[in-house]
Design a protein around this motif. Structure first.
Motif, short mmCIF file in Angstrom:
data_model
loop_
_atom_site.label_atom_id
_atom_site.label_comp_id
_atom_site.label_asym_id
_atom_site.label_seq_id
_atom_site.Cartn_x
_atom_site.Cartn_y
_atom_site.Cartn_z
N ASP A 31 0.82 -1.20 0.00
CA ASP A 31 0.00 0.00 0.00
C ASP A 31 0.86 1.25 0.00
OD1 ASP A 31 -2.35 -1.39 -0.07
OD2 ASP A 31 -2.73 -1.25 2.09
N GLU A 32 1.95 1.22 0.74
CA GLU A 32 2.84 2.38 0.79
C GLU A 32 3.46 2.64 -0.57
OE1 GLU A 32 6.73 3.84 3.27
OE2 GLU A 32 5.34 2.44 4.20
N LYS A 33 3.83 1.59 -1.29
CA LYS A 33 4.38 1.76 -2.64
C LYS A 33 3.35 2.39 -3.55
CE LYS A 33 7.56 -2.17 -2.40
NZ LYS A 33 7.83 -3.51 -2.92
N ASN A 34 2.11 1.89 -3.48
CA ASN A 34 1.04 2.45 -4.31
C ASN A 34 0.78 3.91 -3.96
OD1 ASN A 34 0.73 0.03 -5.60
ND2 ASN A 34 -1.00 -0.64 -4.34
N ARG A 35 0.83 4.23 -2.68
CA ARG A 35 0.60 5.60 -2.23
C ARG A 35 1.69 6.52 -2.78
NH1 ARG A 35 0.89 5.01 3.21
NH2 ARG A 35 -1.15 4.05 3.17
N ASN A 36 2.94 6.06 -2.75
CA ASN A 36 4.04 6.88 -3.29
C ASN A 36 3.89 7.09 -4.79
OD1 ASN A 36 5.24 7.20 -0.80
ND2 ASN A 36 6.58 5.43 -1.03
N GLU A 37 3.46 6.06 -5.52
CA GLU A 37 3.24 6.21 -6.96
C GLU A 37 2.12 7.20 -7.24
OE1 GLU A 37 2.71 2.45 -8.85
OE2 GLU A 37 4.55 1.64 -8.00
N LEU A 38 1.06 7.15 -6.44
CA LEU A 38 -0.04 8.10 -6.63
C LEU A 38 0.41 9.52 -6.34
CD1 LEU A 38 -3.09 6.20 -5.10
CD2 LEU A 38 -2.71 6.80 -7.48
N LEU A 39 1.24 9.70 -5.32
CA LEU A 39 1.71 11.05 -5.00
C LEU A 39 2.57 11.62 -6.12
CD1 LEU A 39 2.58 10.72 -1.20
CD2 LEU A 39 0.70 11.99 -2.24
N LYS A 40 3.30 10.76 -6.81
CA LYS A 40 4.11 11.23 -7.93
C LYS A 40 3.24 11.70 -9.09
CE LYS A 40 8.12 8.35 -6.96
NZ LYS A 40 8.92 7.20 -7.42
N GLN A 41 2.06 11.13 -9.23
CA GLN A 41 1.17 11.48 -10.33
C GLN A 41 0.23 12.63 -10.00
OE1 GLN A 41 -0.81 7.85 -11.30
NE2 GLN A 41 1.04 6.84 -12.04
N MET A 42 0.26 13.11 -8.78
CA MET A 42 -0.62 14.22 -8.39
C MET A 42 -0.22 15.48 -9.14
SD MET A 42 -2.80 13.11 -6.15
CE MET A 42 -3.34 14.46 -5.17
N PRO A 43 -1.18 16.34 -9.43
CA PRO A 43 -0.87 17.58 -10.15
C PRO A 43 0.12 18.47 -9.41
CG PRO A 43 -3.25 17.29 -9.95
CD PRO A 43 -2.60 16.19 -9.17
N GLU A 44 0.15 18.38 -8.10
CA GLU A 44 1.05 19.23 -7.32
C GLU A 44 2.51 18.86 -7.52
OE1 GLU A 44 -1.63 17.68 -5.97
OE2 GLU A 44 -2.94 19.41 -5.73
N SER A 45 2.78 17.65 -7.99
CA SER A 45 4.16 17.23 -8.17
C SER A 45 4.74 17.75 -9.48
CB SER A 45 4.27 15.71 -8.13
OG SER A 45 3.59 15.14 -9.22
N VAL A 48 4.30 22.34 -14.18
CA VAL A 48 3.55 22.82 -15.35
C VAL A 48 2.06 22.57 -15.15
CG1 VAL A 48 3.23 22.52 -17.83
CG2 VAL A 48 5.52 22.46 -16.86
N ARG A 49 1.72 21.37 -14.71
CA ARG A 49 0.30 21.06 -14.47
C ARG A 49 -0.28 21.92 -13.36
NH1 ARG A 49 -1.02 14.82 -13.90
NH2 ARG A 49 -3.12 15.64 -13.77
N MET A 50 0.53 22.20 -12.34
CA MET A 50 0.04 23.03 -11.25
C MET A 50 -0.24 24.44 -11.73
SD MET A 50 1.51 23.26 -7.39
CE MET A 50 2.97 24.18 -7.73
N ASP A 51 0.62 24.99 -12.60
CA ASP A 51 0.38 26.32 -13.16
C ASP A 51 -0.88 26.33 -14.03
OD1 ASP A 51 2.55 27.42 -11.89
OD2 ASP A 51 3.90 27.17 -13.63
N GLU A 52 -1.07 25.29 -14.82
CA GLU A 52 -2.28 25.19 -15.64
C GLU A 52 -3.53 25.16 -14.76
OE1 GLU A 52 -1.81 21.73 -18.04
OE2 GLU A 52 -0.34 22.68 -19.37
N ASN A 53 -3.47 24.40 -13.67
CA ASN A 53 -4.61 24.32 -12.76
C ASN A 53 -4.88 25.67 -12.09
OD1 ASN A 53 -5.29 21.69 -13.25
ND2 ASN A 53 -4.10 20.87 -11.55
N ARG A 54 -3.83 26.39 -11.75
CA ARG A 54 -4.02 27.71 -11.15
C ARG A 54 -4.70 28.66 -12.13
NH1 ARG A 54 1.84 28.36 -8.40
NH2 ARG A 54 1.44 27.14 -6.53
N LYS A 55 -4.26 28.64 -13.39
CA LYS A 55 -4.88 29.51 -14.39
C LYS A 55 -6.34 29.14 -14.62
CE LYS A 55 -0.59 30.42 -16.87
NZ LYS A 55 0.18 30.17 -18.10
N LYS A 56 -6.61 27.82 -14.67
CA LYS A 56 -7.99 27.37 -14.87
C LYS A 56 -8.86 27.77 -13.68
CE LYS A 56 -9.09 23.04 -14.45
NZ LYS A 56 -9.18 21.59 -14.64
N ASN A 57 -8.34 27.64 -12.48
CA ASN A 57 -9.10 28.02 -11.29
C ASN A 57 -9.36 29.52 -11.26
OD1 ASN A 57 -9.27 25.41 -10.40
ND2 ASN A 57 -7.54 25.56 -9.02
#
Length: 82
Positions: A31-45, A48-57
């Motif tokens: 579960d910890e491995k899966n959690r770390n993989e999910l955290l890597k795929q989050m927009p906050e990581s 570029v995606r985080m900036d796009e989300n800020r502009k969209k918001n």
């Protein structure tokens, strides 16, 4: 006879709890491995995606602010044009 029954049932409960804990401890590292993989795929990581989300918001907040300031029903606009 009742003492023997109590001892056997107590040992059975302890065995059930121990087996449950053993299974849980075997699954937890996965579960910890899966959690770390999910955290890597989050927009906050991804910056570029985080900036796009800020502009969209910011755009969505601007649209909501405009909608709040007008008495017109924005949902009835044809094609979303002003």
């Amino acid at each position: 006879m009742s003492r023997l029954r109590i001892i056997i049932s107590s040992v059975g409960m302890v065995a059930a709890l121990a087996s449950g804990f053993g299974l849980w401890s075997m699954i937890s590292p996965e579960d910890e491995k899966n959690r770390n993989e999910l955290l890597k795929q989050m927009p906050e990581s991804n910056v570029v995606r985080m900036d796009e989300n800020r502009k969209k918001n910011a755009l969505m907040l601007q649209i909501l602010k405009e909608a709040a300031e007008t008495n017109e029903n924005i949902a009835r606009r044809v094609g979303g044009q002003k």
